[in-house]
Design an enzyme around this catalytic site. Structure first.
Site, mmCIF file in Angstrom:
data_model
loop_
_atom_site.group_PDB
_atom_site.id
_atom_site.type_symbol
_atom_site.label_atom_id
_atom_site.label_comp_id
_atom_site.label_asym_id
_atom_site.label_seq_id
_atom_site.Cartn_x
_atom_site.Cartn_y
_atom_site.Cartn_z
ATOM 1 N N TYR A 50 -1.725 -0.162 10.539
ATOM 2 C CA TYR A 50 -1.664 -0.395 9.131
ATOM 3 C C TYR A 50 -0.291 0.058 8.149
ATOM 4 O O TYR A 50 0.320 -0.727 7.406
ATOM 5 C CB TYR A 50 -3.056 0.263 8.388
ATOM 6 C CG TYR A 50 -3.060 -0.154 7.055
ATOM 7 C CD1 TYR A 50 -3.427 -1.389 6.450
ATOM 8 C CD2 TYR A 50 -3.066 0.751 6.151
ATOM 9 C CE1 TYR A 50 -3.749 -1.657 5.303
ATOM 10 C CE2 TYR A 50 -3.272 0.638 4.641
ATOM 11 C CZ TYR A 50 -3.445 -0.545 4.297
ATOM 12 O OH TYR A 50 -3.742 -1.045 3.193
ATOM 13 N N SER A 87 0.892 -1.094 0.117
ATOM 14 C CA SER A 87 -0.112 0.021 -0.107
ATOM 15 C C SER A 87 0.791 1.210 0.025
ATOM 16 O O SER A 87 1.994 1.141 0.439
ATOM 17 C CB SER A 87 -0.856 0.257 1.124
ATOM 18 O OG SER A 87 -1.338 1.126 1.516
#
Length: 260
Positions: A153, A140
């Site tokens: 995250y 990501s």
């Protein structure tokens, strides 16, 4: 059995389903992995995917024994995959001051990082012996720089990028490719919970098309869309004295159990 085979985790929704459909349309057989197998079966039927073109494996990626067993089952039932996509992941906001959020962080790493390595593990030896295959890790752009409220995250996706880079060097002498795909914002059930602006938001099928082309081309690392790659690079270049106050007031990802 002569058609190539792709093994995809997190195939019950979002990016996983979009990638599965893209690979299927390119002539691949599918090995689809998720905890919610009923959703995969109904989705495959709705898409007109022929029953002899796919197998479904029930596994919890956060439990190494579970996902490794699914990989071994795939080899026994369908053969050694040509492509393995470690796509399954979770994204939950966290506050380090909250005791329960430490468990959230542990679960995030168990799924996004240990789960990725465990997804690849059953296939590495066979690919090395065959001297061919592709391992795909879904990272990501959030892994490029830490964002307030996204500690679990962002840290997990930074680890994905570094892990895949390490694995790429290990696999290169054996003819096995390792591809890191770092999405920006993709319209999925996961991102629809976000409470902040999502620039360059992509449809899942558009992302899957670009990701498939990058994988087929043997790209080592690709940010999709490229505009988010530029944004991430600019943020990485900012001095901490500028970056920290710039992001301090940014809306945070929702925490587990928090009010919307």
């Amino acid at each position: 059995m002569t058609a190539p085979l792709v093994f995809i985790t997190g195939a019950s929704s979002g990016i996983g389903q979009a990638l599965a459909l893209r690979f299927y349309r390119q002539g691949y057989r599918l090995a689809l992995v998720a905890r919610r197998t009923a959703e995969i079966k109904s989705w495959a039927g709705a898409q007109g995917i022929s029953a002899d073109s796919y197998e479904i494996y029930c596994a919890d990626v956060s439990v190494p024994a579970s996902i490794m067993a699914a990989g071994q089952d795939c080899i026994a039932r369908q053969g050694l995959p040509d492509v393995v996509v470690a796509n399954a992941g979770i994204s939950v906001g966290m506050d380090t001051a909250v005791r329960a959020d430490i468990d959230v962080m542990a679960r995030t790493f168990a799924t996004n990082n240990i789960g990725m390595a465990a997804t690849f593990q059953p296939f590495v030896e066979g690919m090395v012996q065959r001297r061919g295959g592709t391992l795909v890790g879904i990272g990501s752009v959030a892994g490029i720089r830490g964002l307030p409220g996204h500690g679990a995250y962002c840290a997990s996706k930074a680890a994905v990028i570094s892990y895949c880079e390490s694995l790429r060097g290990e696999m290169r002498p054996h003819g096995v490719r390792v591809v890191t795909i770092s999405p920006g914002y993709v319209d999925t059930p996961l991102t629809r919970q976000n409470r902040y602006a999502m620039p360059f938001l992509m449809r899942a099928d558009d992302f899957a098309d670009r990701a498939f082309k990058a994988i087929a081309a043997g790209a080592r690392y690709r940010v999709i869309p490229w505009q988010m790659g530029m944004v991430a690079k600019l943020l990485r270049m900012l001095p901490n004295a500028v970056f920290d106050p710039l992001l301090a007031g940014r809306p945070r990802k929702q925490r587990q159990g928090a009010e919307p």
